[in-house]
Design a protein around this motif. Structure first.
Motif, PDB file in Angstrom:
ATOM      1  N   ALA A 120       0.832  -1.209   0.000  1.00 41.93           N
ATOM      2  CA  ALA A 120       0.000   0.000   0.000  1.00 41.93           C
ATOM      3  C   ALA A 120       0.863   1.254   0.000  1.00 41.93           C
ATOM      4  CB  ALA A 120      -0.930  -0.008   1.216  1.00 41.93           C
ATOM      5  N   GLY A 121       1.898   1.262   0.841  1.00 43.57           N
ATOM      6  CA  GLY A 121       2.791   2.409   0.882  1.00 43.57           C
ATOM      7  C   GLY A 121       3.557   2.567  -0.420  1.00 43.57           C
ATOM      8  N   ASP A 125       3.811   5.636  -3.104  1.00 43.83           N
ATOM      9  CA  ASP A 125       5.096   6.195  -3.527  1.00 43.83           C
ATOM     10  C   ASP A 125       5.162   6.318  -5.051  1.00 43.83           C
ATOM     11  OD1 ASP A 125       5.806   6.144  -0.871  1.00 43.83           O
ATOM     12  OD2 ASP A 125       7.023   4.323  -1.034  1.00 43.83           O
ATOM     13  N   ILE A 126       4.769   5.241  -5.741  1.00 46.44           N
ATOM     14  CA  ILE A 126       4.853   5.221  -7.207  1.00 46.44           C
ATOM     15  C   ILE A 126       3.935   6.273  -7.810  1.00 46.44           C
ATOM     16  CG2 ILE A 126       4.482   3.806  -9.265  1.00 46.44           C
ATOM     17  CD1 ILE A 126       5.025   1.338  -7.463  1.00 46.44           C
ATOM     18  N   ALA A 127       2.736   6.419  -7.239  1.00 47.05           N
ATOM     19  CA  ALA A 127       1.771   7.392  -7.765  1.00 47.05           C
ATOM     20  C   ALA A 127       2.336   8.809  -7.756  1.00 47.05           C
ATOM     21  CB  ALA A 127       0.480   7.330  -6.959  1.00 47.05           C
ATOM     22  N   ALA A 128       3.198   9.098  -6.778  1.00 46.65           N
ATOM     23  CA  ALA A 128       3.788  10.435  -6.687  1.00 46.65           C
ATOM     24  C   ALA A 128       4.807  10.681  -7.803  1.00 46.65           C
ATOM     25  CB  ALA A 128       4.453  10.612  -5.324  1.00 46.65           C
ATOM     26  N   TYR A 129       5.301   9.602  -8.429  1.00 49.43           N
ATOM     27  CA  TYR A 129       6.279   9.734  -9.499  1.00 49.43           C
ATOM     28  C   TYR A 129       5.623   9.831 -10.878  1.00 49.43           C
ATOM     29  CZ  TYR A 129      10.351   8.748  -6.550  1.00 49.43           C
ATOM     30  OH  TYR A 129      11.357   8.817  -5.603  1.00 49.43           O
ATOM     31  N   LEU A 224      10.606  12.141  -4.404  1.00 47.31           N
ATOM     32  CA  LEU A 224      11.454  12.565  -5.520  1.00 47.31           C
ATOM     33  C   LEU A 224      12.213  13.825  -5.122  1.00 47.31           C
ATOM     34  CD1 LEU A 224      12.286  12.052  -8.456  1.00 47.31           C
ATOM     35  CD2 LEU A 224      10.368  13.517  -9.148  1.00 47.31           C
ATOM     36  N   ASP A 225      13.498  13.808  -5.413  1.00 48.84           N
ATOM     37  CA  ASP A 225      14.397  14.926  -5.102  1.00 48.84           C
ATOM     38  C   ASP A 225      14.563  15.155  -3.605  1.00 48.84           C
ATOM     39  OD1 ASP A 225      14.911  15.394  -7.808  1.00 48.84           O
ATOM     40  OD2 ASP A 225      13.187  16.756  -7.986  1.00 48.84           O
TER      41      ASP A 225
END
Length: 229
Positions: A120-121, A125-129, A224-225
């Protein structure tokens, strides 16, 4: 004696004439539509009234022979190599492929923690990329595609401190953080001309490898970053 109404026969004649004209117009219109569907008379029609064999026109331009495919995270038992493979797949997408952000998300989730504890986490995380669905549809108008070139991959110094401070059993054996530094490349079409952009990126990939698993698996991604150094 009642005077006959001469206007009634005249009215009937007008109605009949109008209906007749309407029928003629409909018939002619029908013939016109049929002509559009059937096309002009074929001069090659057989003398015996039979229809000629259909002709097939081969397109003059090249015919695409490849089908768009989703990226794949290649397996590895080496943390740094696996982190590079994750980064490559994470940043590789094409809005013109017909796929959506969730399709690319599933590619990375497929190599996630087998226990499901971090799934789930990791999905968050991937969705934010990736672009949101609305942003994706907007970018699709410009045939936007993206990939990454990796300049550096290393285990950050701060990871050793994190391992020392972790509670017993908090980290599975073989858990490693790998920081990726590289350049994000985007291409697209603007007014029918190819345009490109580049942007430096950095992030940390948290993986778990041997001896817990024979091959590495992805646990989480940093913002990211905002990597570990």
């Amino acid at each position: 004696m009642k005077t006959p109404d001469l206007s009634e026969p005249r009215t009937r004649r007008r109605v009949i004439a109008a209906l007749t004209a309407a029928v003629i117009v409909l018939v002619l219109s029908g013939m016109g539509v049929y002509g559009l569907l059937a096309g002009p008379p074929n001069p090659d029609r057989d003398d015996d009234g039979g229809r000629p064999e259909p002709s097939i026109t081969t397109p003059s331009g090249p015919v695409p022979t490849t089908t768009p495919r989703l990226p794949v995270v290649r397996a590895s038992d080496d943390p740094e190599t696996f982190a590079r493979n994750v980064a490559t797949a994470l940043f590789e997408w094409d809005t013109a492929s017909g796929f959506m952000p969730l399709d690319y998300t599933s590619v990375v989730l497929d190599v996630g923690d087998p226990t499901g504890t971090e799934q789930a986490g990791l999905a968050s995380d991937i969705a934010a990329y990736l672009p949101s669905r609305d942003a994706w549809l907007e970018l699709r108008q410009y045939a936007t595609a993206q990939h990454i070139s990796i300049d550096n991959a290393y285990i950050p110094d701060s990871w050793a401190t994190a391992v020392e401070q972790a509670q017993p059993g908090q980290l599975a054996e073989g858990t490693v953080a790998v920081t990726i530094e590289g350049t994000r490349h985007r291409t697209g079409l603007w007014n029918d001309e190819q345009v490109t952009s580049e942007h430096a990126v950095a992030f940390t990939v948290f993986v778990v490898c041997g001896p817990t698993y024979e091959t590495c698996h992805l646990l989480r991604l940093s913002q990211l970053d905002n990597p570990l150094r």
